[in-house]
Design a protein around this motif. Structure first.
Motif, PDB file in Angstrom:
ATOM      1  N   ASN A 178       1.990  -3.510   1.346  1.00  0.00           N
ATOM      2  CA  ASN A 178       3.434  -3.732   1.217  1.00  0.00           C
ATOM      3  C   ASN A 178       4.055  -2.474   0.615  1.00  0.00           C
ATOM      4  O   ASN A 178       4.304  -2.378  -0.582  1.00  0.00           O
ATOM      5  N   LYS A 179       4.282  -1.488   1.473  1.00  0.00           N
ATOM      6  CA  LYS A 179       4.747  -0.186   1.016  1.00  0.00           C
ATOM      7  C   LYS A 179       6.138  -0.260   0.393  1.00  0.00           C
ATOM      8  O   LYS A 179       6.426   0.432  -0.592  1.00  0.00           O
ATOM      9  N   LYS A 180       6.996  -1.123   0.920  1.00  0.00           N
ATOM     10  CA  LYS A 180       8.359  -1.246   0.406  1.00  0.00           C
ATOM     11  C   LYS A 180       8.347  -1.710  -1.048  1.00  0.00           C
ATOM     12  O   LYS A 180       9.042  -1.156  -1.899  1.00  0.00           O
ATOM     13  N   PHE A 181       7.539  -2.728  -1.351  1.00  0.00           N
ATOM     14  CA  PHE A 181       7.450  -3.246  -2.706  1.00  0.00           C
ATOM     15  C   PHE A 181       6.858  -2.195  -3.649  1.00  0.00           C
ATOM     16  O   PHE A 181       7.295  -2.045  -4.786  1.00  0.00           O
ATOM     17  N   GLN A 182       5.862  -1.470  -3.148  1.00  0.00           N
ATOM     18  CA  GLN A 182       5.242  -0.423  -3.958  1.00  0.00           C
ATOM     19  C   GLN A 182       6.274   0.622  -4.368  1.00  0.00           C
ATOM     20  O   GLN A 182       6.317   1.053  -5.523  1.00  0.00           O
ATOM     21  N   LYS A 183       7.130   1.026  -3.430  1.00  0.00           N
ATOM     22  CA  LYS A 183       8.149   2.024  -3.726  1.00  0.00           C
ATOM     23  C   LYS A 183       9.194   1.472  -4.710  1.00  0.00           C
ATOM     24  O   LYS A 183       9.689   2.198  -5.589  1.00  0.00           O
ATOM     25  N   GLU A 184       9.520   0.187  -4.559  1.00  0.00           N
ATOM     26  CA  GLU A 184      10.483  -0.417  -5.472  1.00  0.00           C
ATOM     27  C   GLU A 184       9.960  -0.390  -6.913  1.00  0.00           C
ATOM     28  O   GLU A 184      10.697  -0.093  -7.851  1.00  0.00           O
ATOM     29  N   GLN A 185       8.667  -0.706  -7.061  1.00  0.00           N
ATOM     30  CA  GLN A 185       8.071  -0.712  -8.398  1.00  0.00           C
ATOM     31  C   GLN A 185       8.015   0.697  -8.984  1.00  0.00           C
ATOM     32  O   GLN A 185       8.299   0.905 -10.161  1.00  0.00           O
ATOM     33  N   LEU A 186       7.661   1.665  -8.155  1.00  0.00           N
ATOM     34  CA  LEU A 186       7.622   3.051  -8.624  1.00  0.00           C
ATOM     35  C   LEU A 186       9.026   3.557  -8.958  1.00  0.00           C
ATOM     36  O   LEU A 186       9.209   4.348  -9.883  1.00  0.00           O
ATOM     37  N   GLY A 187      10.010   3.090  -8.187  1.00  0.00           N
ATOM     38  CA  GLY A 187      11.391   3.469  -8.449  1.00  0.00           C
ATOM     39  C   GLY A 187      11.853   3.025  -9.833  1.00  0.00           C
ATOM     40  O   GLY A 187      12.617   3.722 -10.503  1.00  0.00           O
ATOM     41  N   LYS A 188      11.376   1.864 -10.288  1.00  0.00           N
ATOM     42  CA  LYS A 188      11.722   1.368 -11.622  1.00  0.00           C
ATOM     43  C   LYS A 188      11.149   2.263 -12.721  1.00  0.00           C
ATOM     44  O   LYS A 188      11.640   2.265 -13.839  1.00  0.00           O
ATOM     45  N   GLU A 189      10.105   3.007 -12.372  1.00  0.00           N
ATOM     46  CA  GLU A 189       9.502   3.920 -13.339  1.00  0.00           C
ATOM     47  C   GLU A 189      10.051   5.332 -13.208  1.00  0.00           C
ATOM     48  O   GLU A 189       9.535   6.277 -13.806  1.00  0.00           O
TER      49      GLU A 189
END
Length: 421
Positions: free
Chosen positions: A395-406
């Motif tokens: 789930n690449k989209k979710f992974q990017k969202e989580q990294l974006g929060k950091e």
């Protein structure tokens, strides 16, 4: 039975996003204080139990996390109470350890000594928002200087740090002196044996108001005439340097005039030279519960946040408990956890944070391809870019969202086909 995954009550896990803010705040405080000539030290988190229970810390002594004796010294069979099985405890603040530190090392330290301490302290308190059982304190103290310069420098350093960290939050430094507190009570006819009780009641002013203070003073057996005169004096004194001067005239028969003169000097000098925008007011109801304060006391209140975000005062007698010789001492502590809470509530982001990129590579690439990804990341790191290298999730989209929060604002994806060329 599975292990418990939640932290102990009153303590918390810290996310990377919050940790970034905490590091920023700590660095701002540290660098500001160093610019004022404070030297950083460190004291052990465990202190001798007799030091912690020496009646220097007020109510905090009821909140000590005590440490059991170890090995042969721990004898449960002969123990009569907890004092027989404990010999140390976790520090409840940084002031008492500093006093012991100075008493032990004074011969190798400059005089006056400007100390900076940042570290965890522990209190078995009731947890609430912005209040934990383990929390960080950031203290500055000036030891060996009896003059008003100590208070002036402490106030200027603390307000400069707060102005950098919370430039959008208005704050006010409230200041008083223990001498004025006792002088006002004497002037109004309270007996010497009732002084501590009167100040304990006055300390509740922000919670119970004038009516509550009046009721409690009368319930404690104080004369109506003394209570009425006291409350009238508290209501009518103005909250500026002129008010302190006028109060000095009122109290001249029961208090050394130098007390009010010193407070006026501090207030006028701070207002004259401060470059940070903040309020500074005399607060005749400010008590501060610590029994070790001997003179000037101060607190900082911040708009939109109940309670104080910093506080301190003069404690000229504490070091003498260790050395037998009184040493002038004055300190100011920033409520680190409360400042971080304010910033988190306001959606604060660290200004000027370095560029952060995430390199995501396709699952199953070979060792040569992976080396190419890492090699490119290393080149970016040489330029000062923070680069995360990680395998691409399904789930690449979710992974990017989580990294974006950091804080990762740029992503680069690597696939087997592209890496072959």
């Amino acid at each position: 039975m599975p292990l418990t995954k939640k932290p102990v009550t009153g303590m918390k896990d810290i996310t990377p996003a919050e940790m970034q803010i905490r590091e920023y705040v700590m660095n701002q405080i540290r660098e500001t204080y160093k610019s004022f000539g404070f030297s950083q030290i460190e004291t052990p988190c465990v202190e001798h139990i007799e030091n912690l229970t020496s009646k220097q810390g007020g109510d905090n002594e009821k909140l000590i996390f005590k440490v059991l004796k170890r090995g042969d010294k721990l004898n449960l069979e002969t123990a009569q109470d907890e004092n027989d099985v404990t010999d140390s405890g976790l520090r409840y603040d940084l002031t008492l350890p500093l006093s012991r530190y100075y008493a032990n090392n004074a011969s190798s330290l400059p005089s006056p000594f400007k100390a900076l301490q940042m570290g965890s302290v522990w209190r078995a308190d009731r947890p609430q928002k912005g209040r934990f059982r383990q929390f960080t304190q950031c203290d500055i103290d000036i030891l060996g200087d009896p003059s008003n310069l100590a208070e002036i420098e402490l106030i200027l350093a603390t307000t400069t740090a707060l102005g950098k960290i919370c430039p959008k939050n208005a704050f006010t430094v409230r200041i008083n002196d223990r001498g004025i507190l006792f002088g006002m009570a004497r002037c109004c006819g309270f007996s010497e044996e009732s002084m501590d009780s009167v100040l304990i009641t006055l300390d509740k002013m922000d919670k119970i108001g004038f009516e509550g203070v009046e009721k409690e003073l009368l319930e404690n057996g104080n004369a109506r005439e003394s209570v009425d005169r006291y409350l009238e004096l508290l209501r009518t004194v103005t909250r500026d340097a002129e008010g302190v001067k006028a109060l000095g005239e009122t109290l001249k028969d029961v208090m050394d005039p130098a007390v009010c003169q010193g407070l006026v000097h501090i207030m006028e000098t701070v207002k004259d030279v401060a470059e940070t925008d903040f309020g500074l007011e005399f607060d005749p109801t400010l008590v501060r519960g610590m029994s070790y304060y001997t003179g000037t006391i101060f607190e900082v209140s911040m708009e939109g946040f109940g309670g104080s975000v910093a506080g301190g005062g003069r404690y000229d007698k504490m070091i003498g408990k260790f050395t037998g010789m009184e040493t002038p001492a004055c300190g100011f502590s920033i409520g680190f956890e409360r400042i971080v809470t304010i910033l988190l509530d306001n959606g604060f982001t660290v200004p000027g944070a370095g560029e952060k990129k995430a390199f995501l590579f396709e699952k199953g690439i070979g060792s040569g391809e992976l080396a190419a990804v890492i090699r490119e990341a290393m080149e970016e790191r040489k330029k000062g870019v923070q680069v995360l290298v990680a395998q691409m999730n399904k789930n690449k989209k979710f992974q990017k969202e989580q990294l974006g929060k950091e804080g990762y604002g740029e992503f680069k994806e690597f696939y087997r086909e592209s890496l072959k060329h």
